[in-house]
Design a protein around this motif. Structure first.
Motif, PDB file in Angstrom:
ATOM      1  N   VAL A   1      -6.645   2.001  -2.869  1.00  0.00           N
ATOM      2  CA  VAL A   1      -5.730   0.984  -3.443  1.00  0.00           C
ATOM      3  C   VAL A   1      -5.802  -0.224  -2.436  1.00  0.00           C
ATOM      4  O   VAL A   1      -5.068  -0.968  -2.806  1.00  0.00           O
ATOM      5  CB  VAL A   1      -4.100   1.760  -3.301  1.00  0.00           C
ATOM      6  N   TYR A   2      -6.856  -0.136  -1.823  1.00  0.00           N
ATOM      7  CA  TYR A   2      -6.827  -1.476  -0.925  1.00  0.00           C
ATOM      8  C   TYR A   2      -7.061  -2.671  -1.715  1.00  0.00           C
ATOM      9  O   TYR A   2      -7.727  -2.702  -2.678  1.00  0.00           O
ATOM     10  CB  TYR A   2      -7.959  -1.086   0.191  1.00  0.00           C
TER      11      TYR A   2
ATOM     12  N   GLN B   1      -3.215   7.300  -7.671  1.00  0.00           N
ATOM     13  CA  GLN B   1      -3.916   5.952  -7.512  1.00  0.00           C
ATOM     14  C   GLN B   1      -3.314   5.228  -8.705  1.00  0.00           C
ATOM     15  O   GLN B   1      -2.891   3.895  -8.689  1.00  0.00           O
ATOM     16  CB  GLN B   1      -5.426   5.680  -7.109  1.00  0.00           C
TER      17      GLN B   1
ATOM     18  N   SER C   1      -0.124   0.677   7.164  1.00  0.00           N
ATOM     19  CA  SER C   1       0.621   1.875   6.906  1.00  0.00           C
ATOM     20  C   SER C   1       1.075   2.733   8.245  1.00  0.00           C
ATOM     21  O   SER C   1       2.005   2.639   8.595  1.00  0.00           O
ATOM     22  CB  SER C   1       0.341   2.561   5.733  1.00  0.00           C
TER      23      SER C   1
ATOM     24  N   ASP D   1      -5.976   1.124   2.879  1.00  0.00           N
ATOM     25  CA  ASP D   1      -5.582   2.474   2.361  1.00  0.00           C
ATOM     26  C   ASP D   1      -6.146   3.260   3.288  1.00  0.00           C
ATOM     27  O   ASP D   1      -7.364   3.613   3.625  1.00  0.00           O
ATOM     28  CB  ASP D   1      -6.491   2.838   0.989  1.00  0.00           C
TER      29      ASP D   1
ATOM     30  N   THR E   1       0.944  -1.127   0.113  1.00  0.00           N
ATOM     31  CA  THR E   1       0.000   0.027  -0.134  1.00  0.00           C
ATOM     32  C   THR E   1       0.694   1.194   0.048  1.00  0.00           C
ATOM     33  O   THR E   1       2.016   1.114   0.127  1.00  0.00           O
ATOM     34  CB  THR E   1      -0.850  -0.075   1.229  1.00  0.00           C
ATOM     35  N   TRP E   2       0.340   2.371  -0.043  1.00  0.00           N
ATOM     36  CA  TRP E   2       0.964   3.605   0.009  1.00  0.00           C
ATOM     37  C   TRP E   2       0.731   4.390   1.357  1.00  0.00           C
ATOM     38  O   TRP E   2      -0.201   3.774   2.316  1.00  0.00           O
ATOM     39  CB  TRP E   2       0.556   4.446  -1.079  1.00  0.00           C
TER      40      TRP E   2
ATOM     41  N   VAL F   1      -4.405  -5.269   2.515  1.00  0.00           N
ATOM     42  CA  VAL F   1      -3.680  -4.253   2.525  1.00  0.00           C
ATOM     43  C   VAL F   1      -4.497  -3.011   2.594  1.00  0.00           C
ATOM     44  O   VAL F   1      -5.501  -3.040   1.541  1.00  0.00           O
ATOM     45  CB  VAL F   1      -2.601  -3.922   1.317  1.00  0.00           C
TER      46      VAL F   1
ATOM     47  N   ARG G   1      -9.383  -3.006  -9.206  1.00  0.00           N
ATOM     48  CA  ARG G   1      -8.482  -2.012  -8.334  1.00  0.00           C
ATOM     49  C   ARG G   1      -8.416  -0.795  -9.236  1.00  0.00           C
ATOM     50  O   ARG G   1      -8.021   0.279  -8.689  1.00  0.00           O
ATOM     51  CB  ARG G   1      -7.159  -2.453  -7.890  1.00  0.00           C
TER      52      ARG G   1
END
Length: 344
Positions: free
Chosen positions: A148-149, A127, A221, A167, A105-106, A165, A142
């Motif tokens: 972005v999950y 994204q 994150s 977001d 993820t970010w 993951v 996605r």
């Protein structure tokens, strides 16, 4: 008589050797993990990362980016794309990507703005750049969802592992500045404030409710359990923390483990959650190329062990049959900086 003394001496020597040979040294046998997770965060592509060869040596089944894959901090899409492209040219990372599945993820700096949330102007464009970097196919769902999950399922002979993951950027409500203390932000009790947003919450609940995995890892994150320091954390949204705990308990999902990054420090947090038969662990691993080397302390009622302020990455060895997890904060050349073992 001389021959008799020689015979006795030889007999004593033989007896001593025999007794010595009968002594055994018990060595704790290290079981081979069924599944190995490697993860990390806070990585500057223009700075040296000395860990890629060490990570490969751990033979991980997956590498999880925990956010801040690059430091872009820009609303210029072309510049964002070029900074991601720079990371792809790093030889050690390219080798890892060729040999190990890469997911993740970010966080804020690869999202595009420090401490950014739902009001970031180019989040939709950012994204798509992120998904390009992660080699997500153009026809993937996605590409059309907001955020972005994602979830990833892995099956090995011993059982199953699910990695979720999250977001924590695309939908996150505005942070409240703390003007009353030296901390940056303070918690809000606004029931409409959110970390994940309605659609992602529904998705997460469905993923956990339907999981038959032996272990369920959730990459957040930002930290979940450490919520007192006043920087970015789920602790700024305490109602959301409670919501997450309730969903985990009610889902009945096995072996739920939280992963996080962001902080430029690494630590283990562990909390007892009512209704959960095992402690909830939040393993923070940060950062890969730079760290909070001048760290002097901060409160965390859930901390286990000490904060590691050196550059590091995380390893999780899962023993599915024994329902055990071994968490390791790793330094250069395979050095274990700190470890935690937990049964599930």
């Amino acid at each position: 008589m001389k021959q008799f003394h020689i015979y006795v001496a030889v007999l004593v020597l033989f007896s001593a050797c025999k007794k010595k040979a009968e002594k055994t040294v018990e060595v704790e046998e290290q079981s081979t993990p069924d599944f190995v997770v490697a993860f990390g965060s806070c990585n500057m592509s223009q700075e040296p990362n000395y860990f890629w060869d060490d990570i490969l040596a751990e033979k991980p089944d997956v590498w999880i980016w925990g956010g801040d894959i690059v430091y872009a901090d820009t609303d210029d899409v072309d510049r964002l794309r070029s900074i991601y492209a720079m990371q792809d040219t790093v030889a050690g990372y390219a080798k890892l990507r060729n040999e190990v599945p890469v997911i993740g993820t970010w966080d804020d700096h690869d999202f595009g703005v420090n401490d950014g949330g739902s009001d970031f102007a180019i989040k939709a464009e950012s994204q798509q750049v992120f998904l390009d970097f992660m080699d997500v196919p153009q026809d993937s769902g996605r590409r059309t969802q907001e955020g972005v999950y994602a979830s990833h399922d892995y099956e090995v002979p011993a059982g199953k592992v699910k990695v979720i993951v999250l977001d924590t950027r695309y939908f996150r409500s505005e942070l409240i500045d703390d003007t009353d203390s030296k901390k940056r932000y303070k918690p809000t009790t606004d029931s409409t404030a959110t970390v994940l947003g309605a659609a992602q919450w529904q998705w997460l609940e469905k993923e956990l409710n339907g999981s038959d995995a032996d272990f369920n890892l959730i990459m957040s994150s930002i930290q979940v359990l450490s919520g007192e320091h006043g920087f970015e954390t789920w602790g700024n949204f305490p109602l959301e923390v409670k919501k997450l705990e309730n969903i985990i308990v009610q889902s009945g999902a096995k072996g739920v483990i939280l992963l996080s990054g962001d902080r430029h420090i690494s630590e283990f947090s562990r909390a007892e959650v009512e209704g959960l038969s095992y402690p909830l662990v939040d393993f923070t691993s940060s950062g890969l190329t730079h760290s909070y080397s001048s760290f002097s302390g901060e409160p965390n009622q859930h901390r286990v062990g000490e904060v590691v302020s050196d550059k590091s990455y995380g390893i999780i060895n899962l023993n599915i049959e024994e329902k055990k997890a071994e968490f390791k904060i790793m330094g250069d050349n395979g050095t274990v900086l700190q470890e935690l073992k937990q049964s599930y």
